[in-house]
Design a protein around this motif. Structure first.
Motif, PDB file in Angstrom:
ATOM      1  N   LYS A   1       0.853  -1.185   0.000  1.00  0.00           N
ATOM      2  CA  LYS A   1       0.000   0.000   0.000  1.00  0.00           C
ATOM      3  C   LYS A   1       0.889   1.235   0.000  1.00  0.00           C
ATOM      4  O   LYS A   1       1.783   1.354   0.831  1.00  0.00           O
ATOM      5  CB  LYS A   1      -0.917   0.009   1.224  1.00  0.00           C
ATOM      6  CG  LYS A   1      -1.872   1.206   1.256  1.00  0.00           C
ATOM      7  CD  LYS A   1      -2.884   1.083   2.385  1.00  0.00           C
ATOM      8  CE  LYS A   1      -2.256   1.308   3.736  1.00  0.00           C
ATOM      9  NZ  LYS A   1      -3.259   1.349   4.817  1.00  0.00           N
TER      10      LYS A   1
ATOM     11  N   THR B   1       0.715   5.349   0.176  1.00  0.00           N
ATOM     12  CA  THR B   1      -0.110   6.510   0.482  1.00  0.00           C
ATOM     13  C   THR B   1       0.656   7.779   0.124  1.00  0.00           C
ATOM     14  O   THR B   1       1.790   7.973   0.576  1.00  0.00           O
ATOM     15  CB  THR B   1      -0.477   6.554   1.978  1.00  0.00           C
ATOM     16  OG1 THR B   1      -1.149   5.339   2.336  1.00  0.00           O
ATOM     17  CG2 THR B   1      -1.385   7.743   2.280  1.00  0.00           C
TER      18      THR B   1
ATOM     19  N   ALA C   1      -3.989  10.210  -1.839  1.00  0.00           N
ATOM     20  CA  ALA C   1      -4.310   9.044  -2.656  1.00  0.00           C
ATOM     21  C   ALA C   1      -3.600   7.820  -2.098  1.00  0.00           C
ATOM     22  O   ALA C   1      -2.496   7.920  -1.563  1.00  0.00           O
ATOM     23  CB  ALA C   1      -3.902   9.277  -4.111  1.00  0.00           C
TER      24      ALA C   1
ATOM     25  N   ILE D   1      -2.718   3.777  -3.238  1.00  0.00           N
ATOM     26  CA  ILE D   1      -2.712   2.689  -4.215  1.00  0.00           C
ATOM     27  C   ILE D   1      -2.343   1.407  -3.470  1.00  0.00           C
ATOM     28  O   ILE D   1      -1.338   1.370  -2.750  1.00  0.00           O
ATOM     29  CB  ILE D   1      -1.707   2.951  -5.353  1.00  0.00           C
ATOM     30  CG1 ILE D   1      -2.100   4.203  -6.133  1.00  0.00           C
ATOM     31  CG2 ILE D   1      -1.640   1.759  -6.298  1.00  0.00           C
ATOM     32  CD1 ILE D   1      -1.109   4.569  -7.222  1.00  0.00           C
ATOM     33  N   SER D   2      -3.148   0.367  -3.624  1.00  0.00           N
ATOM     34  CA  SER D   2      -2.881  -0.893  -2.945  1.00  0.00           C
ATOM     35  C   SER D   2      -3.054  -2.050  -3.914  1.00  0.00           C
ATOM     36  O   SER D   2      -3.861  -1.992  -4.842  1.00  0.00           O
ATOM     37  CB  SER D   2      -3.808  -1.071  -1.739  1.00  0.00           C
ATOM     38  OG  SER D   2      -5.169  -1.059  -2.137  1.00  0.00           O
TER      39      SER D   2
ATOM     40  N   LYS E   1      -6.178  -1.429  -6.315  1.00  0.00           N
ATOM     41  CA  LYS E   1      -7.247  -0.492  -5.965  1.00  0.00           C
ATOM     42  C   LYS E   1      -6.653   0.894  -5.765  1.00  0.00           C
ATOM     43  O   LYS E   1      -5.550   1.037  -5.249  1.00  0.00           O
ATOM     44  CB  LYS E   1      -7.959  -0.956  -4.684  1.00  0.00           C
ATOM     45  CG  LYS E   1      -9.197  -0.147  -4.334  1.00  0.00           C
ATOM     46  CD  LYS E   1      -9.950  -0.790  -3.174  1.00  0.00           C
ATOM     47  CE  LYS E   1      -9.172  -0.749  -1.886  1.00  0.00           C
ATOM     48  NZ  LYS E   1      -9.997  -1.129  -0.707  1.00  0.00           N
ATOM     49  N   LEU E   2      -7.393   1.888  -6.169  1.00  0.00           N
ATOM     50  CA  LEU E   2      -6.999   3.279  -5.980  1.00  0.00           C
ATOM     51  C   LEU E   2      -8.044   3.984  -5.122  1.00  0.00           C
ATOM     52  O   LEU E   2      -9.236   3.965  -5.455  1.00  0.00           O
ATOM     53  CB  LEU E   2      -6.864   4.002  -7.329  1.00  0.00           C
ATOM     54  CG  LEU E   2      -6.646   5.518  -7.264  1.00  0.00           C
ATOM     55  CD1 LEU E   2      -5.329   5.847  -6.587  1.00  0.00           C
ATOM     56  CD2 LEU E   2      -6.704   6.132  -8.658  1.00  0.00           C
ATOM     57  N   ASP E   3      -7.597   4.568  -4.011  1.00  0.00           N
ATOM     58  CA  ASP E   3      -8.478   5.323  -3.120  1.00  0.00           C
ATOM     59  C   ASP E   3      -8.028   6.772  -3.090  1.00  0.00           C
ATOM     60  O   ASP E   3      -6.819   7.050  -3.003  1.00  0.00           O
ATOM     61  CB  ASP E   3      -8.436   4.752  -1.699  1.00  0.00           C
ATOM     62  CG  ASP E   3      -8.926   3.329  -1.624  1.00  0.00           C
ATOM     63  OD1 ASP E   3     -10.135   3.138  -1.483  1.00  0.00           O
ATOM     64  OD2 ASP E   3      -8.089   2.408  -1.711  1.00  0.00           O
ATOM     65  N   VAL E   4      -8.988   7.666  -3.141  1.00  0.00           N
ATOM     66  CA  VAL E   4      -8.701   9.096  -3.055  1.00  0.00           C
ATOM     67  C   VAL E   4      -9.605   9.706  -1.995  1.00  0.00           C
ATOM     68  O   VAL E   4     -10.816   9.459  -1.983  1.00  0.00           O
ATOM     69  CB  VAL E   4      -8.923   9.805  -4.411  1.00  0.00           C
ATOM     70  CG1 VAL E   4      -8.672  11.307  -4.262  1.00  0.00           C
ATOM     71  CG2 VAL E   4      -8.017   9.219  -5.484  1.00  0.00           C
TER      72      VAL E   4
ATOM     73  N   SER F   1     -13.189   5.079  -4.290  1.00  0.00           N
ATOM     74  CA  SER F   1     -12.353   3.905  -4.469  1.00  0.00           C
ATOM     75  C   SER F   1     -12.736   3.215  -5.765  1.00  0.00           C
ATOM     76  O   SER F   1     -13.926   3.076  -6.066  1.00  0.00           O
ATOM     77  CB  SER F   1     -12.520   2.937  -3.285  1.00  0.00           C
ATOM     78  OG  SER F   1     -11.816   1.735  -3.496  1.00  0.00           O
TER      79      SER F   1
ATOM     80  N   LEU G   1      -8.542  -1.553  -9.822  1.00  0.00           N
ATOM     81  CA  LEU G   1      -7.690  -1.398 -10.998  1.00  0.00           C
ATOM     82  C   LEU G   1      -7.708  -2.686 -11.821  1.00  0.00           C
ATOM     83  O   LEU G   1      -6.728  -3.418 -11.906  1.00  0.00           O
ATOM     84  CB  LEU G   1      -6.267  -1.039 -10.561  1.00  0.00           C
ATOM     85  CG  LEU G   1      -6.144   0.239  -9.723  1.00  0.00           C
ATOM     86  CD1 LEU G   1      -4.691   0.486  -9.326  1.00  0.00           C
ATOM     87  CD2 LEU G   1      -6.698   1.443 -10.486  1.00  0.00           C
TER      88      LEU G   1
END
Length: 274
Positions: free
Chosen positions: A80, A82, A92, A94-95, A105-108, A120, A123
């Motif tokens: 992960k 950050t 943001a 990215i994991s 997965k991309l979380d913002v 979220s 990807l």
């Protein structure tokens, strides 16, 4: 920002933590070490019945970047990354997990003085989409979340909630399970050493009600005792002791009055941080 509302998953979190956090009915060991460069290493072992699970994780913190890597007993590698201050008030994450090539997965997250937005997206060619938002302040906030599966073109979840917070108490009302259940929570700080909490759940499909009450009491600055009781006949207790700085030993027990032929569940967790 200090006055911003909490993210949607944190609505009702104070009561949930008092009623559920640290209730571990297995055997768990955690060792945390910090290197001279600031890199953190954590080794965790969990004995669950006859199954042993373990993992080793490390965390590196840069000026605007945090990198977490974990290797578990199934030879899976989770990563992960950050990135803070991606833009003003936004970060943001990215994991991904190896060898699962569909786990990316991309979380913002965006934080405004009167709103918090989380998004979220998976990807992969047919990703899951999640979006949650809250508006208001730290005192009063209203929020909701929705999930969408692009593969089936269907909603996977939609929930809504409202919370009211003061320094000595917090109350929340949540509409969950796609509108199938209503959850009300309340936590109150009676004095600096004692807190109490309650949770009531109404399920509309079968008209069933369930409730749980609990308490947390600091015997001294190093020892905390928690209790909880549910209408399903289960009673639980946690005793947690900080036996040295940042190192905790936690004993948990739960008795089910409806399972008179079964032994109470007992758990032990040991967290060491030299």
């Amino acid at each position: 920002m200090g006055s911003s509302p909490a993210p949607f998953p944190d609505i009702g979190k104070k009561a949930k933590d008092l009623l559920n956090k640290d209730y571990i009915f297995d055997q768990k060991f955690t060792l945390t070490m910090l290197s001279a460069t600031g890199t953190e290493f954590v080794a965790t072992g969990l004995q669950k019945d006859d199954l042993f699970l373990g993992d080793i994780s490390t965390q590196y913190k840069g000026q605007n970047t945090i990198v977490d890597v974990k290797i578990d007993s199934h030879s899976s590698v989770s990563t992960k990354v950050t990135v803070k201050n991606l833009m003003p008030s936004a970060k943001a994450v990215i994991s991904f997990k190896i060898p699962d090539h569909k786990s990316g997965k991309l979380d913002v997250q965006y934080v405004h003085p009167h709103a918090t937005l989380n998004s979220s997206i998976g990807l992969n060619p047919t990703p899951l989409l999640d979006l949650s938002a809250t508006i208001g302040s730290q005192t009063v906030s209203l929020g909701g979340e929705v999930g969408f599966d692009t593969a089936s073109s269907s909603l996977t979840k939609y929930n809504a909630g409202i919370s009211f917070n003061k320094p000595d108490f917090s109350a929340a009302l949540m509409l969950e399970d796609k509108g199938e259940s209503l959850r009300a929570t309340y936590v109150h700080t009676v004095n600096p050493t004692t807190s109490v909490a309650a949770e009531l759940i109404r399920r509309f499909s079968n008209h069933a009600n369930s409730f749980t009450i609990g308490s947390s009491y600091s015997v001294d600055p190093l020892t905390t005792v928690k209790t909880r009781l549910s209408n399903n006949g289960k009673a639980g207790m946690v005793v947690q002791r900080e036996w040295r700085s940042k190192s905790l030993i936690t004993l948990s027990a739960e008795y089910d009055s409806k399972a008179v032929n079964s032994s109470p569940r007992v758990g032990l967790a040991l967290a060491l941080k030299p």
